[in-house]
Write a protein that holds these residues in place. Structure first.
Motif, mmCIF file in Angstrom:
data_model
loop_
_atom_site.group_PDB
_atom_site.id
_atom_site.type_symbol
_atom_site.label_atom_id
_atom_site.label_comp_id
_atom_site.label_asym_id
_atom_site.label_seq_id
_atom_site.Cartn_x
_atom_site.Cartn_y
_atom_site.Cartn_z
ATOM 1 N N THR A 1 14.838 -8.859 -6.378
ATOM 2 C CA THR A 1 14.089 -8.599 -7.619
ATOM 3 C C THR A 1 12.654 -8.294 -7.193
ATOM 4 N N SER A 2 12.109 -7.185 -7.710
ATOM 5 C CA SER A 2 10.809 -6.738 -7.221
ATOM 6 C C SER A 2 9.956 -6.261 -8.390
ATOM 7 N N VAL A 3 8.896 -7.002 -8.656
ATOM 8 C CA VAL A 3 8.057 -6.621 -9.790
ATOM 9 C C VAL A 3 6.624 -6.421 -9.312
ATOM 10 N N GLY A 4 5.956 -5.432 -9.885
ATOM 11 C CA GLY A 4 4.558 -5.187 -9.535
ATOM 12 C C GLY A 4 3.664 -6.062 -10.410
ATOM 13 N N LEU A 5 2.811 -6.848 -9.765
ATOM 14 C CA LEU A 5 1.943 -7.756 -10.526
ATOM 15 C C LEU A 5 0.971 -6.969 -11.410
ATOM 16 N N ASP A 6 0.471 -5.854 -10.887
ATOM 17 C CA ASP A 6 -0.502 -5.077 -11.661
ATOM 18 C C ASP A 6 0.160 -4.413 -12.875
ATOM 19 N N ARG A 7 1.396 -3.926 -12.669
ATOM 20 C CA ARG A 7 2.119 -3.319 -13.805
ATOM 21 C C ARG A 7 2.429 -4.373 -14.857
ATOM 22 N N LEU A 8 2.748 -5.577 -14.381
ATOM 23 C CA LEU A 8 3.025 -6.674 -15.306
ATOM 24 C C LEU A 8 1.761 -6.992 -16.107
ATOM 25 N N PHE B 1 -1.213 1.297 -13.459
ATOM 26 C CA PHE B 1 0.247 1.475 -13.412
ATOM 27 C C PHE B 1 0.667 1.957 -12.020
ATOM 28 N N ARG B 2 -0.058 2.903 -11.481
ATOM 29 C CA ARG B 2 0.275 3.440 -10.158
ATOM 30 C C ARG B 2 -0.971 3.419 -9.302
ATOM 31 N N MET B 3 -1.016 2.446 -8.396
ATOM 32 C CA MET B 3 -2.202 2.296 -7.559
ATOM 33 C C MET B 3 -1.852 2.563 -6.101
ATOM 34 N N ARG B 4 -2.881 2.764 -5.304
ATOM 35 C CA ARG B 4 -2.625 2.967 -3.870
ATOM 36 C C ARG B 4 -2.621 1.614 -3.154
ATOM 37 N N LYS C 1 8.501 2.886 -18.965
ATOM 38 C CA LYS C 1 8.388 3.174 -17.529
ATOM 39 C C LYS C 1 8.790 1.908 -16.752
ATOM 40 N N GLU C 2 9.122 2.128 -15.475
ATOM 41 C CA GLU C 2 9.574 1.011 -14.642
ATOM 42 C C GLU C 2 8.530 -0.102 -14.524
ATOM 43 N N LEU C 3 9.021 -1.320 -14.744
ATOM 44 C CA LEU C 3 8.179 -2.497 -14.569
ATOM 45 C C LEU C 3 8.679 -3.301 -13.367
ATOM 46 N N GLU C 4 9.990 -3.452 -13.297
ATOM 47 C CA GLU C 4 10.588 -4.263 -12.231
ATOM 48 C C GLU C 4 11.859 -3.588 -11.749
ATOM 49 N N PHE D 1 0.844 -1.204 0.000
ATOM 50 C CA PHE D 1 0.000 0.000 0.000
ATOM 51 C C PHE D 1 0.874 1.247 0.000
ATOM 52 N N ARG D 2 0.581 2.178 -0.883
ATOM 53 C CA ARG D 2 1.318 3.448 -0.896
ATOM 54 C C ARG D 2 0.349 4.575 -1.221
ATOM 55 N N ASN D 3 0.443 5.629 -0.421
ATOM 56 C CA ASN D 3 -0.434 6.773 -0.641
ATOM 57 C C ASN D 3 0.173 7.658 -1.728
ATOM 58 N N GLU D 4 0.127 7.163 -2.960
ATOM 59 C CA GLU D 4 0.810 7.818 -4.076
ATOM 60 C C GLU D 4 0.250 9.226 -4.317
ATOM 61 N N ILE D 5 1.154 10.152 -4.639
ATOM 62 C CA ILE D 5 0.728 11.533 -4.898
ATOM 63 C C ILE D 5 0.101 11.628 -6.282
HETATM 64 P P1 ATP Z 1 8.001 4.156 -8.948
HETATM 65 O O1 ATP Z 1 9.332 4.825 -9.149
HETATM 66 O O2 ATP Z 1 7.255 3.895 -10.224
HETATM 67 O O3 ATP Z 1 7.161 4.802 -7.894
HETATM 68 P P2 ATP Z 1 9.347 2.431 -7.150
HETATM 69 O O4 ATP Z 1 10.748 2.542 -7.647
HETATM 70 O O5 ATP Z 1 8.934 3.188 -5.951
HETATM 71 O O6 ATP Z 1 8.312 2.722 -8.365
HETATM 72 P P3 ATP Z 1 9.730 -0.128 -5.988
HETATM 73 O O7 ATP Z 1 9.658 0.357 -4.604
HETATM 74 O O8 ATP Z 1 11.054 -0.520 -6.541
HETATM 75 O O9 ATP Z 1 8.999 0.911 -6.962
HETATM 76 O O10 ATP Z 1 8.676 -1.320 -6.136
HETATM 77 C C1 ATP Z 1 8.913 -2.440 -6.948
HETATM 78 C C2 ATP Z 1 7.847 -2.599 -8.009
HETATM 79 O O11 ATP Z 1 6.539 -2.487 -7.452
HETATM 80 C C3 ATP Z 1 7.895 -1.547 -9.093
HETATM 81 O O12 ATP Z 1 8.841 -1.877 -10.086
HETATM 82 C C4 ATP Z 1 6.480 -1.575 -9.634
HETATM 83 O O13 ATP Z 1 6.327 -2.603 -10.604
HETATM 84 C C5 ATP Z 1 5.662 -1.920 -8.405
HETATM 85 N N1 ATP Z 1 5.018 -0.725 -7.865
HETATM 86 C C6 ATP Z 1 5.567 0.210 -7.058
HETATM 87 N N2 ATP Z 1 4.662 1.152 -6.742
HETATM 88 C C7 ATP Z 1 3.507 0.806 -7.371
HETATM 89 C C8 ATP Z 1 2.206 1.380 -7.425
HETATM 90 N N3 ATP Z 1 1.907 2.467 -6.754
HETATM 91 N N4 ATP Z 1 1.258 0.742 -8.169
HETATM 92 C C9 ATP Z 1 1.536 -0.385 -8.843
HETATM 93 N N5 ATP Z 1 2.753 -0.969 -8.815
HETATM 94 C C10 ATP Z 1 3.735 -0.396 -8.093
#
Ligand code: ATP
Length: 513
Positions: free
Chosen positions: A373-380, A260-263, A331-334, A249-253
């Motif tokens: 290694t850290s990948v976001g399932l939703d971004r994938l 791609f970017r979820m809370r 954009k960042e995937l993993e 969980f992240r309170n994204e701005i």
């Molecule tokens: P970003 O720079 O895009 O905010 P991050 O560098 O903070 O990402 P990490 O902390 O390295 O991301 O997290 C690992 C992975 O988790 C990311 O590569 C991405 O795939 C996924 N991820 C991170 N934040 C989110 C988000 N808010 N929503 C969906 N996926 C996310």
């Protein structure tokens, strides 16, 4: 359906909704910003992606095991990890549009626009000259050199400002670069402020501060605090890995890019514990292994690239991203991070417990280093969906919407159609369905013409359609139609199980690794 990138993204969002892949969360109440629900097909696709990751990371590696840690953790975890003090994004508001931005993203986007200008110059020159040498051109062309120098000077200044946590300087960079708000077009910015991204809630009685707990912002810490439990009970020998998938969980701005970017999102992470001094070898190993994993999906080599981090996180001595070409650009995937012994050492300090490894070869204890290694399932999910969604021109001027998902990940592996709803064909089709459904997720459809049924399965990515007709009753054969080639072949019913196993099982994908 237009294939312009901005339209493709809109199409991905509307296609997801129309076919039951993704819905806005609590939509009947107008949704919740940056929170989404997976529908009936989305849940299947997401599960298949997760399973593929899990099988390839855990099942194919004898030295990697998987765990499932809780979302809630002792609050000191987040003090130790640095998240309470440093998990911040620098935010800035535009006073006219009232829109909020990540200051670092504004600057990075400005830099990538300059990079685009360089690429355009290179492309233009490549068309003009035979035997064009791009490297030499970049080194010698005056305009490109000027752009390159501009990028260098911005990134050096920005990197220093970030490292010094100098928010005034970050704002000054935005002012000096004359960055405007994309909505209001004005440069009327507030000061830059730090904003902590962790969600908090309280456990037990409400008022005391000691009861504040956080919803984990990453799954990694659940692995670190269990490092010794797993190492001891699993008798793991270094190098070894611990993997897990789960919600973060992240309170994204800035949260306006669909999934791609979820809370609330899901991560799939693996922490690989290694002997200190060997971490760079393992970092390179995992960079290659993870890129190969993405390439195995068959979406195209040109869709991926590495990006080294400008600013290393407080815990890392090397870090890069695998970027994907989303409809809105690369954009960042993993993330692949060499996290040193930072996390385990911090947890040793804060907990007072030793988190070391006795190395029988060296006859010595040490705190292992970690490559993550850290990948976001939703971004994938988004990368796979957006790269697979196409509008195809057919002979005769017709078009079809095609979702060319990797077959092993498709929500339905095959659909079964009785040609007509009578003469015993539905019963025959249902019998086939019953034998295949134990191994594969199958769809059954008897509505509309077969042509319309094909179109619907094409749009949801079903790799094969099996049609039962009158001939089937006589000779026990059916027509199997391939989603991508649209070629139909006649197969005995008895051959269907093997046919599908070879083409749509996760094993078929795992064997390509
Ligand atoms: P970003 O720079 O895009 O905010 P991050 O560098 O903070 O990402 P990490 O902390 O390295 O991301 O997290 C690992 C992975 O988790 C990311 O590569 C991405 O795939 C996924 N991820 C991170 N934040 C989110 C988000 N808010 N929503 C969906 N996926 C996310």
């Amino acid at each position: 359906m237009s294939q312009k990138p901005e339209d493709l993204f809109k199409n991905v969002i509307s296609h997801s909704k129309e076919y039951g892949f993704i819905f806005p969360s609590s939509e009947i109440y107008d949704g919740l910003s940056a929170v989404y629900d997976y529908g009936q097909l989305g849940a299947e696709l997401k599960k298949n992606i997760r399973d593929y990751w899990w099988k390839s990371m855990v099942q194919l590696h004898e030295n990697i095991v998987g765990i499932d840690a809780s979302i809630f953790m002792h609050p000191t975890t987040w003090k130790a990890s640095g998240h309470v003090d440093a998990f911040n994004d620098p935010l800035i508001d535009n006073k006219d549009s009232k829109k909020r931005y990540r200051a670092d993203v504004l600057i990075e986007e400005h830099v990538s626009k300059i990079e685009d200008k360089i690429n355009k110059e290179v492309e233009k020159a490549a068309k003009r000259f035979e035997n064009f040498d791009a490297v030499m051109f970049r080194r010698t062309n005056a305009r490109v050199k000027e752009y390159d120098e501009k990028i260098q000077s911005i990134t050096t200044r920005f990197k220093k400002a970030l490292n010094d946590n100098n928010l005034e300087e970050i704002k000054q960079i935005i002012v000096d670069l004359e960055i405007v708000c994309p909505i209001s077009g004005s440069r009327n910015w507030t000061d830059v402020r730090q904003f902590n991204l962790m969600f908090s809630t309280s456990m037990g009685s409400v008022s005391e501060e000691a009861n504040t707990i956080y919803l984990r912002p990453e799954t990694a810490q659940g692995i670190f605090v269990n490092y010794l439990n797993v190492q001891k009970t699993g008798r793991m020998k270094i190098p070894f890995g611990i993997a897990q998938t789960g919600k973060a969980f992240r309170n994204e701005i800035v949260a306006r890019q669909f999934i791609f970017r979820m809370r609330e999102f899901e991560q799939m992470e693996m922490q690989f514990f290694v002997k200190p001094g060997t971490e760079m070898e393992w970092y390179e190993y995992w960079k290659k292994a993870r890129l190969n994993w993405h390439l195995s999906l068959g979406l195209g080599k040109e869709k991926y690239r590495f990006h080294d981090h400008l600013k290393l996180a407080h815990y890392a001595n090397a870090a890069c991203d695998i970027e994907h070409d989303f409809p809105f650009g690369f954009k960042e995937l993993e993330g692949i991070h060499s996290r040193t012994d930072f996390d385990l050492k911090q947890h040793e300090t804060f907990s007072g417990k030793k988190l070391q490894y006795f190395d029988p070869e060296l006859n010595q204890n040490y705190v292992p280093y970690v490559v993550e290694t850290s990948v976001g399932l939703d971004r994938l999910f988004l990368s796979i969906l957006s790269s697979s969604l196409k509008e195809e021109q057919l002979e005769g001027g017709d078009t079809r919407t095609l979702l060319s998902l990797p077959p092993a990940l498709a929500p339905y592996k095959a659909a079964i159609f009785p040609l007509v709803k009578k003469d015993g064909l539905p019963e025959f089709a249902e019998r086939i369905m019953t034998t295949l459904k134990f191994d594969h997720q199958m769809a059954y459809d008897e509505k509309d013409t077969v042509g319309k049924r094909y179109r619907r399965q094409d749009a949801i990515g079903t790799p094969f359609c099996i049609t039962v007709d009158h001939q089937s009753l006589e000779d026990q054969t059916v027509t199997v139609r391939n989603r991508d080639t649209m070629v139909q072949e006649r197969l005995p019913v008895d051959a269907l199980a093997n046919f599908l196993n070879e083409r749509v099982s996760l094993k078929s994908l795992l064997l390509t690794l």
